[in-house]
Each structure stands twice: as C-alpha cells, then as structure tokens.
Enzyme design. Structure first.
Site, short mmCIF file in Angstrom:
data_model
loop_
_atom_site.label_atom_id
_atom_site.label_comp_id
_atom_site.label_asym_id
_atom_site.label_seq_id
_atom_site.Cartn_x
_atom_site.Cartn_y
_atom_site.Cartn_z
N ASP A 14 0.84 -1.21 0.00
CA ASP A 14 0.00 0.00 0.00
C ASP A 14 0.88 1.26 0.00
O ASP A 14 1.71 1.44 0.89
CB ASP A 14 -0.91 0.01 1.24
CG ASP A 14 -2.01 -1.03 1.16
OD1 ASP A 14 -2.17 -1.65 0.09
OD2 ASP A 14 -2.72 -1.21 2.16
N ASN A 44 -4.46 -8.79 4.40
CA ASN A 44 -4.97 -8.07 5.58
C ASN A 44 -5.82 -9.02 6.44
O ASN A 44 -5.69 -9.04 7.68
CB ASN A 44 -5.86 -6.89 5.15
CG ASN A 44 -5.07 -5.77 4.48
OD1 ASN A 44 -3.85 -5.78 4.50
ND2 ASN A 44 -5.78 -4.83 3.86
N ASN A 184 -19.85 -4.80 3.25
CA ASN A 184 -20.16 -3.58 3.99
C ASN A 184 -21.47 -3.02 3.40
O ASN A 184 -22.05 -3.61 2.48
CB ASN A 184 -19.00 -2.57 3.96
CG ASN A 184 -18.72 -2.02 2.57
OD1 ASN A 184 -19.58 -2.06 1.68
ND2 ASN A 184 -17.53 -1.51 2.37
N GLY A 218 -19.74 0.29 9.41
CA GLY A 218 -18.74 1.29 9.83
C GLY A 218 -18.95 1.67 11.28
O GLY A 218 -19.08 0.81 12.16
N ASP A 243 -7.77 6.66 9.99
CA ASP A 243 -7.62 5.99 8.68
C ASP A 243 -8.45 4.71 8.70
O ASP A 243 -8.18 3.81 9.50
CB ASP A 243 -6.12 5.67 8.47
CG ASP A 243 -5.84 5.03 7.11
OD1 ASP A 243 -6.79 4.75 6.37
OD2 ASP A 243 -4.65 4.81 6.82
N ASP A 249 -11.38 -5.44 6.44
CA ASP A 249 -10.59 -6.68 6.39
C ASP A 249 -10.27 -7.16 7.81
O ASP A 249 -10.30 -8.37 8.09
CB ASP A 249 -9.28 -6.47 5.63
CG ASP A 249 -9.54 -6.00 4.21
OD1 ASP A 249 -10.56 -6.41 3.63
OD2 ASP A 249 -8.72 -5.22 3.69
N SER A 288 -2.29 -1.17 11.35
CA SER A 288 -3.25 -0.64 12.33
C SER A 288 -3.91 -1.73 13.18
O SER A 288 -4.66 -1.43 14.11
CB SER A 288 -4.34 0.14 11.60
OG SER A 288 -5.20 -0.74 10.89
#
Ligand code: RIB
Length: 296
Positions: A14, A44, A184, A218, A243, A249, A288
């Site tokens: 990425d 991921n 999603n 979300g 972010d 994932d 992350s």
C-alpha cells in the site's frame, strides 16, 4: 471447531498519501504524509485472523521484486503459513491510496502477480491443508479463484466466508458455495439492488435467506442474520477516526478467528467490531491491527 483459517486473496504493498482533501481533476495539491505498508484484502484478513489468535495460511501471488520479498518475510514474521504463495512473472500487487482528513480513503489497486494464481494451484493448496476450519475469499481477484477455493473447502468440510469487496455482481455459483457473505453497507446495497422497497433490516431479512449474512456498517457497528432468520445487531464503540483503510478486512479476519475458536455468534460479532474499531484510530491497513486483542 478450532482449526486452520485459509485465506485466498491479494497481497499488496500500500502506497498511501495522507491529504487534507482529495484534489479535483487537473489540480495539484500538497499531501501531508506518505507511507509504504503491507496491504491487500487477502493478506490483511490473514494478518488480522492471526493477530486475533488463529492458525492461518495465505494463498496469494507475489512478483520476484522487493515488494514481494518484503511481503513474504513480513507474513512469515507474523507467523502465517506462506507455502501457498505463488511467484508470478508480473510485479507484486500495489495499491495507491489517498486518505483525507476524515480518514476516508480512495484506492486504486494494480493486482499484478496476484492475478497469476490459477484455479488448479488454489484447489491443490486448499486440498493439501490439514485441519482446515474456514476458507475466506474476497472479490479483489477473479471470482473463479474463490469458486475453486470454496469447492475444495466443501470437500474438506470447511466453512466458507465470502467478503464481496470490492462490490461486483456475484455469480450464482459463488453465492451457492458461500456459507457466510460479509459485505459492507455499500457492497450490500449493490448486491441487493434487485430487492425493491423496505428498510435495511427488511432487505437483510430477504437477501439469500439460506445464507448467513453479516453487513458491516462502519461506525454504526454491524447486523448479522443467520440462515435460520435470527438477527443480531451490535453497535460500535466511539473512537477517533484517523484511517479506515483495511478496517473491513480486520473485521472479517477477527470474526473468522472467533468462529474458528468456536465462539457464540454474538461474542464473535462483538469481538470483530472491537478489533476493527481499534484499527481505525491508527494509520495503514495491517499496521493498524491490534496485537493485544486475542479471541483464543
Ligand atoms: O481493504 C483495504 C485494502 O484494499 C488495502 O490494503 C489495499 O491493498 C486494497 O487491497
């Protein structure tokens, strides 16, 4: 049910630029930051499941270049079985990512060597797997790859999880081979566009009722509907959003780890939401994911 989770999907590098706002066509602006990180929806999900405590293998394609070399050694450091990595002639996959001040991203992927995987290679890798519990695939690579993986998964008695990301029209064969479908909300809207009328819950109730469905929302959490019609809704804790790249994932990998550990569905859902929520307050995809949030 504890056993191995096998993920089929892209491993990318990425290349992420953080910027206050996304530029207009023809406009040049200054970015704030640039990072290079490990990504790709397949990799991921594999890293998330491993960090959540599962035993994990990844089938992906890499090129014979520095990105491929770094990715392989990173996956090995994470403790992921990389015997299903295929080396192609094309360069390793990359994703160009822009993240704005709200933490929202725009992504262009160039899958490169990931596209050189073959159905035969994937089927053999799945059939070779010992103590397989779950096979996961996404839609970043051709659907034929997921179909080959899921057909072999069924022969081994494993559960199949399809994360239909990015949104594409799914083949009837792929849907029929999927035990779980985890989109999603944007992906669900696209998949359910033939259902007219009704609110989100009504549409979730109607969509392929013989499948287990989990729609992620979300910051609003997620809604799970089983193939028996049971609905479980869990909200997400509030957090600072830096972010959101790879959060979906992270959710899929953590949910699969919890299922593989034999957790109740509500527990698995709460865990996956906590894991994904934790990730959005940090930069990057795999960088992350928490290392101290285990389900096992
Ligand atoms: O879902 C996020 C991922 O999409 C990124 O890591 C990028 O590589 C693309 O595959």
């Amino acid at each position: 049910m504890s056993g191995e989770i096998l993920v089929i999907g892209a491993a990318n590098t990425d290349l992420t630029t953080y910027v206050d706002r996304i530029p207009e066509g023809g406009e040049t602006i200054h970015g704030n930051n640039f990072t290079t990180g490990f990504g790709g929806k397949g990799a991921n999900q594999a890293v998330a499941a491993k960090r959540a405590g599962a035993t994990v293998a990844l089938i992906a394609g890499l090129g014979a270049d520095i990105f491929g070399e770094n990715t392989k050694s990173h996956l090995e450091t994470e403790g992921i079985d990389t015997s299903g990595i295929f080396y192609g002639k094309q360069p390793s996959g990359v994703a160009h990512i822009w993240v704005d001040a709200k933490g929202e991203n725009r992504i262009i992927i160039v899958p490169g060597a990931n596209l050189e995987l073959t159905e035969e290679f994937i089927s053999n890798a799945v059939l070779k797997s010992v103590n397989l519990s779950i096979v996961i695939a996404q839609c970043e690579l051709p659907q034929e790859f997921a179909i080959a993986a899921f057909k072999s998964a069924k022969k081994k008695g494993a559960i199949t999880i399809l994360n239909p990301a990015p949104a594409v029209k799914l083949s009837a064969e792929l849907i029929s081979l999927s035990d779980w479908i985890i989109p999603n909300q944007i992906e669900f809207n696209s998949l359910s566009s033939e259902i007219h009328g009704g609110d989100l819950i009504e549409q979730i109730k109607i969509f392929h009722p013989d499948k287990n469905l989990l729609v992620t929302l979300g910051s609003d959490g997620a809604i799970l509907r089983t193939n028996q019609g049971e609905i479980i809704k869990v909200t997400a804790p509030k957090t600072e959003v830096i972010d959101t790249t790879g959060a979906g994932d992270g959710f899929v990998g953590a949910f699969a780890a919890a299922l593989s550990a034999g957790k109740e569905l509500r527990t698995a859902l709460e865990f996956a939401i906590k894991f994904a929520t934790n990730s959005v307050s940090k930069k990057g995809a795999q960088s992350s994911y928490p290392t101290d949030l285990k389900i096992i």
